[in-house]
Write a protein that holds these residues in place. Structure first.
Motif, PDB file in Angstrom:
ATOM      1  N   HIS A  58     -28.359 127.005  21.175  1.00 55.71           N
ATOM      2  CA  HIS A  58     -27.344 128.008  20.847  1.00 55.71           C
ATOM      3  C   HIS A  58     -27.954 129.153  20.044  1.00 55.71           C
ATOM      4  CE1 HIS A  58     -23.764 129.359  18.270  1.00 55.71           C
ATOM      5  NE2 HIS A  58     -23.734 130.000  19.420  1.00 55.71           N
ATOM      6  N   THR A  61     -31.693 127.311  15.729  1.00 55.02           N
ATOM      7  CA  THR A  61     -31.943 126.693  14.431  1.00 55.02           C
ATOM      8  C   THR A  61     -32.314 125.224  14.629  1.00 55.02           C
ATOM      9  OG1 THR A  61     -29.653 125.969  14.151  1.00 55.02           O
ATOM     10  CG2 THR A  61     -30.204 128.176  13.354  1.00 55.02           C
ATOM     11  N   CYS A  80     -25.924 119.168  16.261  1.00 56.12           N
ATOM     12  CA  CYS A  80     -26.527 120.323  15.588  1.00 56.12           C
ATOM     13  C   CYS A  80     -25.688 120.632  14.358  1.00 56.12           C
ATOM     14  CB  CYS A  80     -26.585 121.537  16.514  1.00 56.12           C
ATOM     15  SG  CYS A  80     -27.247 122.992  15.642  1.00 56.12           S
ATOM     16  N   HIS A  83     -23.611 124.669  14.003  1.00 56.67           N
ATOM     17  CA  HIS A  83     -22.269 124.971  14.522  1.00 56.67           C
ATOM     18  C   HIS A  83     -21.656 123.773  15.246  1.00 56.67           C
ATOM     19  CE1 HIS A  83     -24.440 128.970  14.635  1.00 56.67           C
ATOM     20  NE2 HIS A  83     -23.483 129.179  13.763  1.00 56.67           N
ATOM     21  N   PRO A  98     -20.876 125.317  21.333  1.00 55.82           N
ATOM     22  CA  PRO A  98     -21.110 126.670  21.837  1.00 55.82           C
ATOM     23  C   PRO A  98     -22.213 126.800  22.893  1.00 55.82           C
ATOM     24  CG  PRO A  98     -21.962 126.446  19.621  1.00 55.82           C
ATOM     25  CD  PRO A  98     -21.216 125.177  19.918  1.00 55.82           C
TER      26      PRO A  98
HETATM   27  S1  FES Z   1     -27.208 126.702  16.365  1.00 54.42           S
HETATM   28 FE1  FES Z   1     -26.729 124.722  17.126  1.00 54.42          FE
HETATM   29  S2  FES Z   1     -24.633 124.843  17.612  1.00 54.42           S
HETATM   30 FE2  FES Z   1     -25.112 126.826  16.902  1.00 54.42          FE
END
Ligand code: FES
Length: 119
Positions: A58, A61, A80, A83, A98
């Motif tokens: 996404h 990160t 994750c 988010h 997402p």
């Molecule tokens: S960076 Fe992993 S869900 Fe947004």
């Protein structure tokens, strides 16, 4: 054969002993510094160990919300922490959140003489 991404540690790099990761556990690893930093993790489920790049599709990160914590509360999916995307353990596919339908990047590993290494 596909070329290895340049930041991946070389094949044969030792990660840990097999008995250092139990069922429903994960272990994160970091190599290099600064722009050369590379992160990956191992996840063990039903006796099978898999490796993925620690990079959420996404926003790019790391997934872990605490050291070595990559699983949801039920320990059924990878989570994750940024988010909340959820990924299947067996193939890294996102099943909620997402980046639905996108995948974590798997890494080849081998287990020999009780040690887990990159392959
Ligand atoms: S960076 Fe992993 S869900 Fe947004």
């Amino acid at each position: 054969m596909t070329a290895r991404p340049t930041l991946w540690p070389p094949a044969g790099t030792r990660l840990c002993r097999r008995d250092e990761i139990g069922d429903d556990e994960c272990r994160g690893f970091a190599f290099g510094e600064g722009t050369e930093r590379f992160e990956m993790f191992l996840v063990c489920k039903a006796g099978q160990v898999r490796a993925y790049v620690n990079d959420c599709p996404h926003a790019g990160t790391p997934l872990d919300w605490q050291e070595n914590q990559f699983l949801n509360h039920e320990k059924t999916l990878l989570l994750c922490g940024t988010h909340g995307a959820l990924f299947r353990i067996e193939d890294g596919r996102c099943v909620a959140g997402p980046c639905l339908g996108r995948k974590l990047t798997p890494m080849p590993i081998r287990i020999a003489a009780g040690e887990i290494r990159l392959d």
